[in-house]
Write an enzyme that holds these catalytic residues in place. Sequence first.
Site, short mmCIF file in Angstrom:
data_model
loop_
_atom_site.label_atom_id
_atom_site.label_comp_id
_atom_site.label_asym_id
_atom_site.label_seq_id
_atom_site.Cartn_x
_atom_site.Cartn_y
_atom_site.Cartn_z
N HIS A 261 0.83 -1.21 0.00
CA HIS A 261 0.00 0.00 0.00
C HIS A 261 0.86 1.26 0.00
O HIS A 261 0.73 2.13 -0.88
CB HIS A 261 -0.91 -0.02 1.24
CG HIS A 261 -1.80 1.17 1.38
ND1 HIS A 261 -3.13 1.16 1.00
CD2 HIS A 261 -1.57 2.42 1.87
CE1 HIS A 261 -3.67 2.35 1.24
NE2 HIS A 261 -2.74 3.14 1.78
N GLU A 262 1.79 1.34 0.94
CA GLU A 262 2.66 2.52 1.01
C GLU A 262 3.56 2.58 -0.23
O GLU A 262 3.86 3.67 -0.73
CB GLU A 262 3.49 2.52 2.29
CG GLU A 262 2.71 2.48 3.61
CD GLU A 262 1.69 3.60 3.77
OE1 GLU A 262 1.87 4.68 3.18
OE2 GLU A 262 0.67 3.37 4.48
N HIS A 265 1.75 4.43 -2.86
CA HIS A 265 1.86 5.89 -2.63
C HIS A 265 3.23 6.38 -3.10
O HIS A 265 3.34 7.41 -3.76
CB HIS A 265 1.72 6.20 -1.14
CG HIS A 265 0.31 6.22 -0.62
ND1 HIS A 265 -0.67 7.01 -1.17
CD2 HIS A 265 -0.29 5.54 0.41
CE1 HIS A 265 -1.81 6.85 -0.50
NE2 HIS A 265 -1.60 5.96 0.46
N GLU A 291 -4.66 7.98 -3.00
CA GLU A 291 -5.19 6.74 -2.45
C GLU A 291 -5.47 5.73 -3.56
O GLU A 291 -5.35 4.52 -3.35
CB GLU A 291 -6.45 7.03 -1.63
CG GLU A 291 -6.89 5.93 -0.71
CD GLU A 291 -5.94 5.67 0.47
OE1 GLU A 291 -5.01 6.48 0.69
OE2 GLU A 291 -6.15 4.65 1.16
#
Lengths: 493, 493
Positions: A261-262, A265, A291
């Site tokens: 997830h990070e 980003h 997001e």
Amino acid sequence: MMDSLYTEFVEQSRKIADLQYAAAVLEWDKETYMPAKSAEIRSQQIATLSETAHTWLIDPAYENVMQQLLEQKDLSENELDNVKIRLKEVLRLKKKTPAFVRKMSETVSKAYHKWIEARRKNDFSIYAPALEELINLKKEEAEIYGYEEHPYDALLQEYEESASVEMLDKVFADLLPGLSEILEKYKNKNIDTHFLHKKYDAAKQLEWGKYLAEQMGLDKDKTRLDISEHPFTTNFSATDVRITTRIDENDFSNNTWSTIHEGGHALYELGLPIEEYGLPLGTFTSLSIHESQSRFWENCVGKNGAFWYHYLPEAQRFFPEQLSEIKLEVFMQAVNRIEPSLIRTEADEVTYHFHIYIRYLIEKELIAGTISTKDISKIWNEKYKELLGIDVPDDKSGCLQDIHWSIGSLGYFPTYSLGSLYAAQFWDKLKSDNPNIESEISNGNLNTTLQWLRQNIHQYGKKYDSEQLCKKVTDSTLDSTIFLKYLEDKFSK
Amino acid sequence: MMDSLYTEFVEQSRKIADLQYAAAVLEWDKETYMPAKSAEIRSQQIATLSETAHTWLIDPAYENVMQQLLEQKDLSENELDNVKIRLKEVLRLKKKTPAFVRKMSETVSKAYHKWIEARRKNDFSIYAPALEELINLKKEEAEIYGYEEHPYDALLQEYEESASVEMLDKVFADLLPGLSEILEKYKNKNIDTHFLHKKYDAAKQLEWGKYLAEQMGLDKDKTRLDISEHPFTTNFSATDVRITTRIDENDFSNNTWSTIHEGGHALYELGLPIEEYGLPLGTFTSLSIHESQSRFWENCVGKNGAFWYHYLPEAQRFFPEQLSEIKLEVFMQAVNRIEPSLIRTEADEVTYHFHIYIRYLIEKELIAGTISTKDISKIWNEKYKELLGIDVPDDKSGCLQDIHWSIGSLGYFPTYSLGSLYAAQFWDKLKSDNPNIESEISNGNLNTTLQWLRQNIHQYGKKYDSEQLCKKVTDSTLDSTIFLKYLEDKFSK
């Protein structure tokens, strides 16, 4: 003359960015390596940097340079975009008086500490009065910013320019019935997840996280993965982007999907044009698009069978004892299990949006004044029962779970749902542009995916807002049916 | 009114400090954790912070507040000291025009890059023209600052207010004959040092370094030990001081005494009064006193038999394979071996000062114009032969070895010798104040030592300059015979 005025604008913008990014370095250090006893002075140092950057942003001389640049007619398209977007940001900032900014900062500080205390004592009523004060100030802020339809729009647009109550009401109205249907159809299947909770050595997990980040295409000479209490991504330029993870030795999932997830980003930040450093075109466009990048990698790619066709054997190499017996099908079922639960950050891809919707509903009505702060806990619990069929045992597992309100971030939550929806829509388009993409991914080749994102999304920075970008990439505005189809496709497997 | 004007002074001083310390955080990060490819933008961010701090320092409004405070008569003694010392710093800073500062910065940048190239190609002549340009600018700087006796005084006093050519010439004249005598008497004894070069695991060495730092009294909640290419100490307040070490797996010494040395620097910063944050009384007084603290711990304590009486068994616990057979006497002989060598940073306590003296001599004459840049290499090599009896094989092991000139730090070197001399003098006084101190140390109790330094040196910050402080602590000014006695005492054992 012309040229030197734009150069002046760029130089001032970059000096502001230098200060803001320096504050971000100090924040990153605070969350990762700073010794405990220097928290107080560190906060003061960060405040000095932020306040100075703010002063420079609203400096009349800076605005004047931008106004002059707009009167001249020979800026390039990108130059014009940079000036226009920055001027808009500055004019919005200037609406708030220094006195209001100070009041907000004091009120947030009080609310934050009350939230901490309320969580510790598991009692929303401790927090309610401070939150009410904060809500009242947020209402005032909505009036300061101004709005056309709904006061909540003014707060929402702080994070997401192209969103509105009208748009969100429609999105959720389209989304929720479909989600309920999927939930009913696929929930509570008897799924084995015990192997995800064996003992996974912390150092090995960190290595695994670094491996995943590298596989995703995070350049080791431009990124780092560290450990912090809550996972986050921060960047100090498009050549220095850092992610953190949290490691639980009894949980394979948390670190794995946090890192992915990070990592999503981070890839966005790494894909921004470095030559636009400190300018709008060098900055991410909106929270929902940010997001969308993390959810894209976490869910569309990172919870996809094609991905694990290649990476489960790799995970087995890292964790032979825990995973070598596990078949891909069993693994994928565990990864994609749907089950209503209390905590947003641990929710699956389907029930996640009920959490967001309930927050959104409460926020919207608080700002409209149609419900009152003291009733939040009651309303929260009723809605969880109604929409997810679960009983909230206490405020800690309920309305006290997230930090956002306590730091004044009302209007932030809906961007989480929008991000998932945009992600599914981008994923759909990527697949139609590259019919072999899942087969590539199943060979461990993630580069086409990354290049597609770079090309279609990252390179533009803040040039387009979320809806313009979505239109440009997918030839359609936000369409929640694509997300529902994506889920149906995943869970029917 | 009075009070609020001093408060204004304090607030502005602290804002300046916040920026300077933020730049230091960015530097620390650059040397420890920053990904390689962001070096360029990071330098720009640091430059913005430093330049902004500089602008604030020389802001006429800031000076005006200080001038007004001096006209009023009711400041406390400490308040008055803070204002006086800061005003003096500011007035010195203001002597240089922005154009001169820019010229210096460009010239340094060129010289630095030429130094790097010259080192790589092992050829001083590549560096000489850029260095000459820099030297000429440093001469100009000496004129700008002004001086009474010798132009070098003006540069020296940038680092060491109470030093001068007159003082240093006397110090070295007193010191060198004694050092030569000690060198002749104790050098080249047949000493076994092979056990210091066995394989020492890097992770274990880092643990050992952390253990030593803790033993010295570095509070774990206010400090960190990390790894960098060159060991250094940096601080962001008296509650956040960081040291780094360099680890060579084939060398027990480098990490051990680097850590103790940097630990000594760190203890000084940690002992400064936090309530004077950002003000002169919250800052170290001079480089020689800073160096006295690191040399005190590294040599007076850390190369003392009493210290290793307790800590050799501990080192043996960390490194049983490498050290368990080694007797204290054998260990101490290896630790205190004297031998002329080429590289300053690896020199023993005796020959070290010949390195400093040769640099000092060359610097002084360069600034006086009595020698020329192009002759440095020749003079260097002759002096090494004359004073240390060794042949310098090439410029890399000779006059290209240290970074200082290339970054414009002329006048810095002598502080290293002064630091050692002050250290010995403080050590002498500590022993006479506490006759049992070595017996305490041999029990692993370092706290009396630390408290004595806190009480006598650290707590004063910049209140006294080096010579005033030395006088206050030892009842005598700098006295090199004490250092010679300290050496004789050590090596005759």
